[in-house]
Scaffold this motif. Structure first.
Motif, mmCIF file in Angstrom:
data_model
loop_
_atom_site.group_PDB
_atom_site.id
_atom_site.type_symbol
_atom_site.label_atom_id
_atom_site.label_comp_id
_atom_site.label_asym_id
_atom_site.label_seq_id
_atom_site.Cartn_x
_atom_site.Cartn_y
_atom_site.Cartn_z
ATOM 1 N N GLU A 42 -10.559 9.070 14.608
ATOM 2 C CA GLU A 42 -9.651 8.292 15.436
ATOM 3 C C GLU A 42 -9.874 6.817 15.138
ATOM 4 O O GLU A 42 -11.015 6.342 15.132
ATOM 5 C CB GLU A 42 -9.901 8.563 16.922
ATOM 6 C CG GLU A 42 -8.742 8.079 17.786
ATOM 7 C CD GLU A 42 -9.148 7.499 19.124
ATOM 8 O OE1 GLU A 42 -10.190 6.812 19.184
ATOM 9 O OE2 GLU A 42 -8.420 7.726 20.098
ATOM 10 N N ARG A 43 -8.801 6.104 14.853
ATOM 11 C CA ARG A 43 -8.880 4.659 14.634
ATOM 12 C C ARG A 43 -8.091 3.974 15.730
ATOM 13 O O ARG A 43 -6.944 4.341 15.972
ATOM 14 C CB ARG A 43 -8.283 4.310 13.265
ATOM 15 C CG ARG A 43 -9.016 5.018 12.135
ATOM 16 C CD ARG A 43 -8.374 4.752 10.794
ATOM 17 N NE ARG A 43 -9.109 5.477 9.757
ATOM 18 C CZ ARG A 43 -8.703 5.590 8.497
ATOM 19 N NH1 ARG A 43 -7.551 5.040 8.115
ATOM 20 N NH2 ARG A 43 -9.427 6.259 7.616
ATOM 21 N N ARG A 44 -8.684 2.994 16.357
ATOM 22 C CA ARG A 44 -8.022 2.290 17.472
ATOM 23 C C ARG A 44 -7.490 0.949 16.986
ATOM 24 O O ARG A 44 -8.257 0.074 16.581
ATOM 25 C CB ARG A 44 -8.979 2.107 18.639
ATOM 26 C CG ARG A 44 -9.387 3.461 19.255
ATOM 27 C CD ARG A 44 -9.533 3.461 20.763
ATOM 28 N NE ARG A 44 -9.214 4.816 21.224
ATOM 29 C CZ ARG A 44 -8.592 5.111 22.352
ATOM 30 N NH1 ARG A 44 -8.234 4.159 23.184
ATOM 31 N NH2 ARG A 44 -8.321 6.354 22.664
ATOM 32 N N ALA A 45 -6.198 0.786 17.031
ATOM 33 C CA ALA A 45 -5.559 -0.445 16.563
ATOM 34 C C ALA A 45 -5.589 -1.492 17.672
ATOM 35 O O ALA A 45 -5.392 -1.168 18.843
ATOM 36 C CB ALA A 45 -4.119 -0.151 16.146
ATOM 37 N N PRO A 46 -5.838 -2.764 17.296
ATOM 38 C CA PRO A 46 -5.906 -3.824 18.312
ATOM 39 C C PRO A 46 -4.551 -4.070 18.972
ATOM 40 O O PRO A 46 -3.507 -3.677 18.448
ATOM 41 C CB PRO A 46 -6.351 -5.051 17.513
ATOM 42 C CG PRO A 46 -5.980 -4.765 16.094
ATOM 43 C CD PRO A 46 -6.046 -3.277 15.932
ATOM 44 N N LEU A 47 -4.610 -4.750 20.105
ATOM 45 C CA LEU A 47 -3.389 -5.091 20.830
ATOM 46 C C LEU A 47 -2.973 -6.503 20.451
ATOM 47 O O LEU A 47 -3.819 -7.344 20.116
ATOM 48 C CB LEU A 47 -3.630 -5.002 22.341
ATOM 49 C CG LEU A 47 -4.239 -3.675 22.828
ATOM 50 C CD1 LEU A 47 -4.433 -3.708 24.350
ATOM 51 C CD2 LEU A 47 -3.379 -2.476 22.428
ATOM 52 N N GLY A 48 -1.687 -6.770 20.518
ATOM 53 C CA GLY A 48 -1.190 -8.120 20.287
ATOM 54 C C GLY A 48 -1.378 -8.978 21.530
ATOM 55 O O GLY A 48 -1.941 -8.536 22.534
ATOM 56 N N ASP A 49 -0.872 -10.210 21.466
ATOM 57 C CA ASP A 49 -1.015 -11.135 22.593
ATOM 58 C C ASP A 49 -0.357 -10.589 23.863
ATOM 59 O O ASP A 49 -0.775 -10.908 24.972
ATOM 60 C CB ASP A 49 -0.386 -12.493 22.259
ATOM 61 C CG ASP A 49 -1.196 -13.210 21.183
ATOM 62 O OD1 ASP A 49 -2.387 -12.851 21.007
ATOM 63 O OD2 ASP A 49 -0.633 -14.103 20.513
ATOM 64 N N ASP A 50 0.693 -9.783 23.693
ATOM 65 C CA ASP A 50 1.372 -9.237 24.876
ATOM 66 C C ASP A 50 0.718 -7.947 25.359
ATOM 67 O O ASP A 50 1.233 -7.288 26.263
ATOM 68 C CB ASP A 50 2.867 -9.009 24.579
ATOM 69 C CG ASP A 50 3.093 -7.958 23.485
ATOM 70 O OD1 ASP A 50 2.104 -7.469 22.879
ATOM 71 O OD2 ASP A 50 4.270 -7.623 23.233
ATOM 72 N N LEU A 51 -0.412 -7.575 24.731
ATOM 73 C CA LEU A 51 -1.193 -6.385 25.093
ATOM 74 C C LEU A 51 -0.506 -5.069 24.721
ATOM 75 O O LEU A 51 -0.943 -4.001 25.120
ATOM 76 C CB LEU A 51 -1.576 -6.381 26.588
ATOM 77 C CG LEU A 51 -2.442 -7.576 27.017
ATOM 78 C CD1 LEU A 51 -2.672 -7.552 28.530
ATOM 79 C CD2 LEU A 51 -3.793 -7.541 26.289
ATOM 80 N N ARG A 52 0.573 -5.167 23.953
ATOM 81 C CA ARG A 52 1.128 -3.957 23.336
ATOM 82 C C ARG A 52 0.458 -3.801 21.968
ATOM 83 O O ARG A 52 -0.049 -4.786 21.415
ATOM 84 C CB ARG A 52 2.641 -4.085 23.165
ATOM 85 C CG ARG A 52 3.382 -4.089 24.485
ATOM 86 C CD ARG A 52 4.885 -4.183 24.299
ATOM 87 N NE ARG A 52 5.545 -4.148 25.600
ATOM 88 C CZ ARG A 52 5.726 -5.226 26.386
ATOM 89 N NH1 ARG A 52 5.333 -6.418 25.977
ATOM 90 N NH2 ARG A 52 6.287 -5.107 27.568
ATOM 91 N N VAL A 53 0.492 -2.580 21.431
ATOM 92 C CA VAL A 53 -0.201 -2.380 20.158
ATOM 93 C C VAL A 53 0.400 -3.305 19.093
ATOM 94 O O VAL A 53 1.613 -3.521 19.032
ATOM 95 C CB VAL A 53 -0.159 -0.902 19.716
ATOM 96 C CG1 VAL A 53 1.236 -0.455 19.299
ATOM 97 C CG2 VAL A 53 -1.156 -0.655 18.588
#
Ligand SMILES: *Cc1c(COP(=O)(O)O)cnc(C)c1O
Length: 412
Positions: free
Chosen positions: A146-157
């Protein structure tokens, strides 16, 4: 404890059970914000209890023995699929979101493993950092990474970041509609488009949103695209035991087509007991949650769900503006959905201390890594003023946190 040498009378057992429940969460009065989705409708509550009693003994393992359960299961799945613009016969009822996600990841894995050299590196899935831990659990259970992608500034992926994390071994991309911690709907069209380019599966976790977003959309609230209308989405999870308002033990996992659903089934013919088949992870399955899902759906009907969605939205508006108006507090991000976080705007306020002060006033606000979490049910509309007054007082009187950790779930 050991087994009592001889059994107790049924009355005594019930009395002992009642005594044990004294310390359990009081969810009926709007003081808890997760775990239970309370409509405040006592008739629905009694209906759920009557259904549980009627179906307490039934077992959905063999549908030919209990055709009533088979038919109800089909109807609940078809209703869920209709809400989400899916195929009526391409889904299954499971015990909860976790099992639905396990099945979606399994199907994606099996699709990706088709014709693949098994000596290659393990397959992987790429999910938003805010995605439910059920994806980590599913990946762990199924032997994939499982790889967890960071969130953008708006907290969406951050879909661009997601793109850098995929490779030839990626079996599945995930988006949430919405994620639990911040109530944000990921950019599903962008994630699904990336999956399409890679030729991989794309799951939308609508465990929370599946039975609320369609009604919010009908009420005219803005709902960004998340369901099977988005090309490239191959599966969706939607929990009936959340905003479908049935008692625990009912979720739906929906696939784009029935061929994908078939990969979820397990069939085994090498057993002296006979040919064995199951549609999802469980073997024996309680009948009561299936009947409860069917009963909630039929008791409420579209009009009932619309009315409850309107109540939830009103509560959301009131909590949101009320919290924003309290000096020292701010809502995290710009939530799409009434499952959201708020935190302290400065370092002089210890948000854990605020949670402690709310505990002392009898509220059970959930602690997260970055603040406090609320998930609103229709019944919370009746406690708005009381909650906001207590929260303002808790902020004024908050001391240092007593250090209760942010936990969700647990083991014993
Ligand atoms: C609740 C939830 C799940 C898991 O569902 P369970 O019914 O608790 O197993 C998955 N995803 C999201 C977004 C959820 O809120």
């Amino acid at each position: 404890m050991e087994l009592p040498a001889s059994g107790l009378p049924a009355d005594a057992v019930l009395e002992a059970l009642d005594a044990r429940r004294a310390g359990d969460a009081d969810w009926r009065h709007g003081r808890t914000f997760s775990l239970i989705y309370n409509t405040g409708d006592e008739q629905l509550e009694q209906l759920m209890e009557a259904v549980a009693a009627r179906f307490a003994h039934d077992n959905a393992l063999n549908p030919s023995a209990f055709p009533s359960l088979r038919d109800m299961e089909r109807e609940v799945v078809a209703a869920s699929a209709a809400l989400l613009h899916g195929e009526p016969r391409a889904g299954a009822l499971t015990s909860g979101g976790t099992e639905s996600i396990l099945m979606a990841v399994k199907v994606a894995r099996d699709v990706a493993a088709d014709g693949r050299d098994p000596s290659r590196r393990p397959l992987n899935i790429v999910v938003p950092e805010s995605a439910h831990p059920a994806f980590a659990k599913a990946a762990h259970t199924l032997g994939i990474d499982e790889r967890r992608a960071p969130l953008g500034d708006d907290l969406r992926v951050d879909v661009a970041a997601m793109q850098t994390m995929v490779d030839a071994d990626t079996a599945l991309l995930v988006a949430s509609a919405p994620c639990y911690p911040y109530g944000l709907i990921d950019d599903v069209p962008a994630v699904a488009e990336l999956a399409g380019k890679l030729g991989t599966s794309c799951h939308v976790d609508a465990c929370l949103g599946g039975w609320l977003l369609p009604f919010l959309e009908r009420l005219g609230h803005p709902v960004s695209p998340f369901d099977f209308r988005v090309p490239g989405v191959t599966s969706l999870s939607a929990d009936v035991h959340k905003y479908g308002y049935s008692t625990k033990g009912a979720s739906t996992v929906l696939h784009r087509d029935r061929e994908r659903l078939k990969r979820q089934w397990f069939l085994f013919d090498g057993w002296p007991g006979g040919i064995y088949g199951t549609p999802a992870a469980a073997g024996a399955r309680a009948g009561a949650p299936i009947a409860a899902a069917w009963a909630a759906m039929n008791y409420l009907g579209e009009a009932g769900y619309l009315r409850l969605a309107d109540d939830v939205w009103q509560a959301f508006d009131a909590f949101r503006s009320g919290i924003d108006a309290i000096e020292g507090l701010a809502i995290t991000g710009d939530p799409d959905f009434p499952s959201f976080q708020f935190g302290a705007t400065g370092t002089d306020l210890d948000i854990g201390g605020v949670a402690d002060a709310m505990d002392d006033r009898g509220w059970h606000v959930d602690r997260q890594q970055g603040g406090l979490h609320l998930m609103l049910s229709p019944h919370h509309l009746t406690v708005v003023d009381e909650f906001l007054a207590d929260l303002a007082a808790a902020v004024r009187g908050a001391g240092a946190s007593r250090g209760r950790a942010a936990t969700y779930g647990g083991v014993s």
